[in-house]
Scaffold this active site. Structure first.
Site, PDB file in Angstrom:
ATOM      1  CB  SER A 184       8.632  51.511  22.849  1.00  0.00           C
ATOM      2  OG  SER A 184       9.281  51.221  24.211  1.00  0.00           O
ATOM      3  CE  LYS A 185      12.844  53.831  27.721  1.00  0.00           C
ATOM      4  NZ  LYS A 185      12.715  52.335  27.481  1.00  0.00           N
ATOM      5  CG  ASN A 186      10.009  60.019  23.755  1.00  0.00           C
ATOM      6  OD1 ASN A 186       9.820  58.981  24.340  1.00  0.00           O
ATOM      7  ND2 ASN A 186       9.711  61.152  24.000  1.00  0.00           N
TER       8      ASN A 186
END
Length: 363
Positions: A184-186
């Site tokens: 879910s990180k950038n």
């Protein structure tokens, strides 16, 4: 349903490139420390403006190995934020050091530089700021404190890939930086992954040794190390996504700014940008006294929401004895009132307006 983050839509845009890269990696069968890992390390280092980037198995490992390579050990104290994911403090304990929690800035939710200086003792060895939710900490002030007191500066960049502070990328400012590639990180892969950054060649070499069982040459082990290597398949995915990280971050900023515009006048405290850097909005986090009402309404409308983080680290059971009686009022107020709304680069204006419409109805 509007999810917190839509990973499927991003994958579909890159599907051909990612699928082709994975199949090529499978054909070559170099699965551990293969060519894609090496290439990604070089590409990430160039993007971040550091001499060395070392892929590891997770963001937690990145923090752990960064501290270990820097020589942080038992008896040392590391000043950090209590308003973050547990991994920040876990990594400090993994090397035998003691986390020292200090309060946060009420506007940015990042560690308060004034609180850092007040907490320094003869045992203080390092400062570990967290660039929370994608906004860089006040690195100019923190750098000055570390220089004044001879302290090591290590950055927790788990939520800030592509963020910048006064023109410098997070992860390039301290002696070391630690990134997470949780999906879910950038910049996220499709499993666990992490990265340690540094411009010190000696430190970089130690991280490489530590990630590979303490070994430079196969079956020769100079120190007790760990099994923490970035997976070749994940490196394929990260290489494909890295080309688009600026576009992704700009998409997040577009969504965040629209949220803030539409929520103006509601009494909700929307995210603050300090103007000293570039906020990349890993999360869009607001403060409200009506959190339960809003989250209930969003859930009823099929819209996701989340609380990052409901229990500050100094209040967690694992630290209850060590920090009994510690009160950090800004942190505790933020934890009691914070909530995060869906945000991802591909989120449409219609979706943002739908989320805000439900919130206004709830209010």
């Amino acid at each position: 349903m509007i999810p917190m983050v839509d990973l499927k839509v991003q994958y579909l845009k890159l599907k051909d490139e990612i699928d082709r890269g994975i199949l090529e990696a499978l054909e070559k069968t170099q699965f551990i420390l293969g060519p894609n890992v090496s290439a990604f390390e070089e590409e990430a280092a160039a993007y971040l403006g550091v001499k060395h980037a070392i892929g590891v198995a997770s963001g937690t490992d990145a923090l752990h190995l960064a501290l270990a390579a820097a020589g942080i050990k038992e008896g040392d104290e590391v000043i950090t934020s209590p308003f973050t994911f547990i991994a920040t403090a876990e990594a400090i304990r993994y090397v035998g050091a003691t986390p020292v929690f200090v309060d946060i800035d009420p506007r940015t939710y990042n560690i308060d530089p004034a609180a850092i200086e007040a907490a320094i003792t003869p045992r203080t060895r390092a400062v570990l700021p967290v660039h929370l939710f994608g906004q860089p900490a006040d690195m100019g002030a923190i750098e000055a404190i570390c220089a004044k007191h001879g302290l090591l500066l290590v950055e927790d960049c788990a939520q800030s890939f592509g963020a910048a502070a006064a023109g410098r990328m997070t992860g390039s400012i301290g002696a070391l930086g630690a990134f997470s590639f949780f999906p879910s990180k950038n910049l996220g892969c499709y499993g666990d992954g992490g990265l340690v950054t540094t411009s010190c060649s000696e430190t970089a070499e130690m991280v490489k040794v530590l990630r590979n069982h303490g070994s430079k040459v196969r079956y020769h082990h100079s120190v007790i190390g760990y099994n923490s290597r970035l997976d070749e398949i994940q490196a394929v995915i990260l290489r494909a996504k890295l080309k688009h990280i600026d576009e992704y971050n700009q998409g997040r900023r577009r969504v965040a700014h629209l949220y803030s515009e539409l929520l103006a006048g509601t009494g909700i405290v929307t995210p603050f940008e300090d103007g000293k850097g570039v906020h990349v909005y890993h999360q869009y986090t607001l403060l409200t006294d009506r959190r339960d009402d809003i989250m209930k309404a969003l859930t009823g409308a099929g819209i996701a929401s989340a609380i990052y983080y409901p229990i500050p680290l100094h209040k967690q059971d694992v630290f209850a004895v060590q920090f009994a009686g510690l009160t950090l009022p800004v942190t505790e107020d933020a934890a009691a009132r914070c909530m995060s709304l869906p945000i991802f680069p591909e989120m449409t204006e219609e979706q943002v307006r739908e989320v805000v419409g439900v919130i206004k109805s709830a209010l």
